[in-house]
Design a protein around this motif. Structure first.
Motif, PDB file in Angstrom:
ATOM      1  N   ILE A 157     -42.746 -20.362  29.434  1.00 39.50           N
ATOM      2  CA  ILE A 157     -43.842 -20.898  30.237  1.00 39.50           C
ATOM      3  C   ILE A 157     -43.358 -21.075  31.668  1.00 39.50           C
ATOM      4  O   ILE A 157     -42.318 -21.703  31.902  1.00 39.50           O
ATOM      5  N   ARG A 158     -44.101 -20.552  32.611  1.00 40.43           N
ATOM      6  CA  ARG A 158     -43.779 -20.788  34.011  1.00 40.43           C
ATOM      7  C   ARG A 158     -44.323 -22.159  34.392  1.00 40.43           C
ATOM      8  O   ARG A 158     -45.522 -22.411  34.265  1.00 40.43           O
ATOM      9  N   VAL A 159     -43.449 -23.039  34.841  1.00 41.54           N
ATOM     10  CA  VAL A 159     -43.818 -24.432  35.101  1.00 41.54           C
ATOM     11  C   VAL A 159     -43.712 -24.736  36.589  1.00 41.54           C
ATOM     12  O   VAL A 159     -42.679 -24.491  37.213  1.00 41.54           O
ATOM     13  N   CYS A 160     -44.780 -25.279  37.126  1.00 37.90           N
ATOM     14  CA  CYS A 160     -44.830 -25.660  38.531  1.00 37.90           C
ATOM     15  C   CYS A 160     -45.073 -27.157  38.662  1.00 37.90           C
ATOM     16  O   CYS A 160     -45.724 -27.770  37.822  1.00 37.90           O
ATOM     17  N   VAL A 161     -44.551 -27.716  39.732  1.00 35.91           N
ATOM     18  CA  VAL A 161     -44.752 -29.129  40.037  1.00 35.91           C
ATOM     19  C   VAL A 161     -45.717 -29.224  41.219  1.00 35.91           C
ATOM     20  O   VAL A 161     -45.502 -28.586  42.251  1.00 35.91           O
ATOM     21  N   GLY A 162     -46.757 -30.009  41.056  1.00 30.70           N
ATOM     22  CA  GLY A 162     -47.741 -30.109  42.123  1.00 30.70           C
ATOM     23  C   GLY A 162     -48.368 -31.475  42.197  1.00 30.70           C
ATOM     24  O   GLY A 162     -47.940 -32.422  41.531  1.00 30.70           O
ATOM     25  N   CYS A 163     -49.392 -31.559  43.018  1.00 28.24           N
ATOM     26  CA  CYS A 163     -50.106 -32.821  43.161  1.00 28.24           C
ATOM     27  C   CYS A 163     -51.581 -32.557  43.425  1.00 28.24           C
ATOM     28  O   CYS A 163     -51.979 -31.463  43.836  1.00 28.24           O
ATOM     29  N   GLU A 164     -52.374 -33.576  43.158  1.00 27.51           N
ATOM     30  CA  GLU A 164     -53.794 -33.589  43.491  1.00 27.51           C
ATOM     31  C   GLU A 164     -54.004 -34.728  44.477  1.00 27.51           C
ATOM     32  O   GLU A 164     -53.696 -35.882  44.164  1.00 27.51           O
ATOM     33  N   THR A 165     -54.491 -34.399  45.665  1.00 24.97           N
ATOM     34  CA  THR A 165     -54.641 -35.411  46.698  1.00 24.97           C
ATOM     35  C   THR A 165     -56.017 -35.310  47.344  1.00 24.97           C
ATOM     36  O   THR A 165     -56.571 -34.212  47.474  1.00 24.97           O
ATOM     37  N   LYS A 166     -56.563 -36.440  47.729  1.00 22.09           N
ATOM     38  CA  LYS A 166     -57.945 -36.455  48.199  1.00 22.09           C
ATOM     39  C   LYS A 166     -58.068 -36.410  49.719  1.00 22.09           C
ATOM     40  O   LYS A 166     -57.175 -36.835  50.450  1.00 22.09           O
ATOM     41  N   ALA A 167     -59.207 -35.909  50.164  1.00 24.56           N
ATOM     42  CA  ALA A 167     -59.531 -35.844  51.585  1.00 24.56           C
ATOM     43  C   ALA A 167     -59.823 -37.243  52.119  1.00 24.56           C
ATOM     44  O   ALA A 167     -60.528 -38.030  51.480  1.00 24.56           O
ATOM     45  N   MET A 168     -59.285 -37.533  53.299  1.00 27.36           N
ATOM     46  CA  MET A 168     -59.502 -38.833  53.942  1.00 27.36           C
ATOM     47  C   MET A 168     -60.490 -38.756  55.107  1.00 27.36           C
ATOM     48  O   MET A 168     -60.987 -39.781  55.572  1.00 27.36           O
ATOM     49  N   ASP A 169     -60.749 -37.563  55.591  1.00 22.79           N
ATOM     50  CA  ASP A 169     -61.762 -37.360  56.627  1.00 22.79           C
ATOM     51  C   ASP A 169     -62.133 -35.886  56.652  1.00 22.79           C
ATOM     52  O   ASP A 169     -61.592 -35.096  55.873  1.00 22.79           O
ATOM     53  N   ASP A 170     -63.044 -35.514  57.538  1.00 26.37           N
ATOM     54  CA  ASP A 170     -63.482 -34.124  57.582  1.00 26.37           C
ATOM     55  C   ASP A 170     -62.636 -33.277  58.523  1.00 26.37           C
ATOM     56  O   ASP A 170     -62.987 -32.150  58.857  1.00 26.37           O
ATOM     57  N   GLN A 171     -61.484 -33.825  58.936  1.00 27.75           N
ATOM     58  CA  GLN A 171     -60.537 -33.096  59.772  1.00 27.75           C
ATOM     59  C   GLN A 171     -59.304 -32.640  58.995  1.00 27.75           C
ATOM     60  O   GLN A 171     -58.316 -32.211  59.580  1.00 27.75           O
ATOM     61  N   GLY A 172     -59.360 -32.762  57.676  1.00 21.62           N
ATOM     62  CA  GLY A 172     -58.275 -32.255  56.844  1.00 21.62           C
ATOM     63  C   GLY A 172     -57.152 -33.226  56.557  1.00 21.62           C
ATOM     64  O   GLY A 172     -56.132 -32.834  55.992  1.00 21.62           O
ATOM     65  N   ARG A 173     -57.317 -34.506  56.924  1.00 23.66           N
ATOM     66  CA  ARG A 173     -56.265 -35.477  56.613  1.00 23.66           C
ATOM     67  C   ARG A 173     -56.285 -35.786  55.125  1.00 23.66           C
ATOM     68  O   ARG A 173     -57.334 -36.038  54.541  1.00 23.66           O
ATOM     69  N   LEU A 174     -55.097 -35.782  54.514  1.00 23.49           N
ATOM     70  CA  LEU A 174     -54.962 -36.001  53.082  1.00 23.49           C
ATOM     71  C   LEU A 174     -54.268 -37.321  52.784  1.00 23.49           C
ATOM     72  O   LEU A 174     -53.442 -37.791  53.563  1.00 23.49           O
ATOM     73  N   ASP A 175     -54.558 -37.880  51.630  1.00 26.75           N
ATOM     74  CA  ASP A 175     -53.932 -39.120  51.188  1.00 26.75           C
ATOM     75  C   ASP A 175     -52.625 -38.792  50.463  1.00 26.75           C
ATOM     76  O   ASP A 175     -52.494 -38.963  49.245  1.00 26.75           O
ATOM     77  N   VAL A 176     -51.642 -38.314  51.226  1.00 21.10           N
ATOM     78  CA  VAL A 176     -50.377 -37.882  50.634  1.00 21.10           C
ATOM     79  C   VAL A 176     -49.309 -37.915  51.718  1.00 21.10           C
ATOM     80  O   VAL A 176     -49.600 -37.715  52.904  1.00 21.10           O
ATOM     81  N   SER A 177     -48.066 -38.171  51.319  1.00 21.99           N
ATOM     82  CA  SER A 177     -46.961 -38.179  52.272  1.00 21.99           C
ATOM     83  C   SER A 177     -46.394 -36.778  52.450  1.00 21.99           C
ATOM     84  O   SER A 177     -46.532 -35.915  51.581  1.00 21.99           O
ATOM     85  N   GLN A 178     -45.706 -36.569  53.560  1.00 21.54           N
ATOM     86  CA  GLN A 178     -45.082 -35.271  53.800  1.00 21.54           C
ATOM     87  C   GLN A 178     -43.985 -34.990  52.793  1.00 21.54           C
ATOM     88  O   GLN A 178     -43.774 -33.842  52.389  1.00 21.54           O
ATOM     89  N   SER A 179     -43.288 -36.034  52.347  1.00 18.27           N
ATOM     90  CA  SER A 179     -42.202 -35.819  51.383  1.00 18.27           C
ATOM     91  C   SER A 179     -42.735 -35.289  50.056  1.00 18.27           C
ATOM     92  O   SER A 179     -42.096 -34.443  49.414  1.00 18.27           O
ATOM     93  N   VAL A 180     -43.905 -35.757  49.637  1.00 14.00           N
ATOM     94  CA  VAL A 180     -44.502 -35.238  48.409  1.00 14.00           C
ATOM     95  C   VAL A 180     -44.959 -33.798  48.614  1.00 14.00           C
ATOM     96  O   VAL A 180     -44.725 -32.931  47.763  1.00 14.00           O
ATOM     97  N   LEU A 181     -45.593 -33.530  49.741  1.00 14.67           N
ATOM     98  CA  LEU A 181     -46.010 -32.152  50.023  1.00 14.67           C
ATOM     99  C   LEU A 181     -44.822 -31.205  49.983  1.00 14.67           C
ATOM    100  O   LEU A 181     -44.899 -30.105  49.421  1.00 14.67           O
ATOM    101  N   ASP A 182     -43.715 -31.634  50.572  1.00 18.44           N
ATOM    102  CA  ASP A 182     -42.523 -30.794  50.614  1.00 18.44           C
ATOM    103  C   ASP A 182     -41.946 -30.536  49.224  1.00 18.44           C
ATOM    104  O   ASP A 182     -41.279 -29.519  48.997  1.00 18.44           O
ATOM    105  N   ALA A 183     -42.186 -31.456  48.294  1.00 22.28           N
ATOM    106  CA  ALA A 183     -41.632 -31.339  46.939  1.00 22.28           C
ATOM    107  C   ALA A 183     -42.504 -30.511  46.002  1.00 22.28           C
ATOM    108  O   ALA A 183     -42.104 -30.225  44.876  1.00 22.28           O
TER     109      ALA A 183
END
Length: 246
Positions: free
Chosen positions: A87-113
């Motif tokens: 099984i090919r296994v990936c690590v990811g996240c689900e994060t929500k939109a905080m405004d209509d300019q693309g800001r997400l409710d997530v830290s850069q460290s999580v995005l990088d991981a």
């Protein structure tokens, strides 16, 4: 190959809709474990995925900007995945939109991981640091705000997948305008972002698939699985509808 070696990227699994074959459909790219609001452990998910013959998984836990546990979560997933070379296994996240300019409710460290980032609409920000009350909004208002938030993520957010498009409108009103779906598919295609076929939210899967056939966007296959019984559900529905049988 060990778990670390299998999780460099999941982007290759995103095919355009008309190119979907059995291998591309035989995936589960949105699931949740007991690390957040799921009811099964990482190991239980992997064992069940093997039993059901799934070829790829993406563990996409809900995160927020202050999430501190993500490194431990990733370590557990990669450690467990080492025993599941089929099984090919990936690590990811689900994060929500905080405004209509693309800001997400997530830290850069999580995005990088992450190997895969799902951007979703879960709440409707009021522009003042809080959220609008769904009960006070009409269908038209809900759909229009959700559409704007989704377009903002597609245009500016570091996402790989637009998760459960139209999901809040579908959950609360049972519909989402076709012209909005069409515009979102067109926009994701232009940005080479996948739009999710999500069996948990879509109330009219055939209609959504007909639009996919017309526009031919990049697509991600996700059941939004929170229970073992839901794992691979989107795959199974697509196969029943004749998608990915080749």
């Amino acid at each position: 190959m060990d778990g670390q070696g299998k999780t460099h990227t999941c982007k290759h699994v995103f095919s355009r809709f008309r190119d979907l074959g059995r291998e591309q459909v035989n995936v589960e790219l949105q699931l949740h474990t007991t690390w957040t609001d799921g009811q099964a452990t990482v190991l239980e998910i992997l064992q069940t995925a093997r039993e059901r013959g799934l070829g790829a998984l993406a563990f996409t836990e809900h995160v927020r900007e202050d999430t501190a546990w993500f490194p431990d979560f990733k370590t557990e997933v990669l450690s467990a995945a080492g025993a599941f070379d089929d099984i090919r296994v990936c690590v990811g996240c689900e994060t929500k939109a905080m405004d209509d300019q693309g800001r997400l409710d997530v830290s850069q460290s999580v995005l990088d991981a992450c190997d895969i980032v799902l951007g979703v609409v879960h709440r409707l920000p009021d522009g003042k640091g809080g959220y609008l009350d769904f009960k006070q909004l009409s269908f038209e208002e809900t759909a229009e705000i959700e559409f704007r938030l989704s377009l903002g993520m597609i245009a500016k957010a570091p996402i790989d997948v637009l998760g459960h498009p139209g999901g809040m409108s579908l959950r609360r009103h049972g519909r989402f305008p076709e012209e909005y779906f069409r515009a979102l598919m067109t926009s994701t295609l232009e940005r080479r972002i996948a739009i999710e076929i999500n069996s948990s939210y879509l109330v009219d899967m055939p209609a959504f698939l007909a639009l996919c056939e017309e526009i031919n966007p990049y697509v991600s296959i996700g059941s939004d699985a929170h229970r073992l019984s839901e794992l691979g559900r989107c795959r199974d529905q697509l196969l029943e509808l004749g998608i990915g049988r080749s």
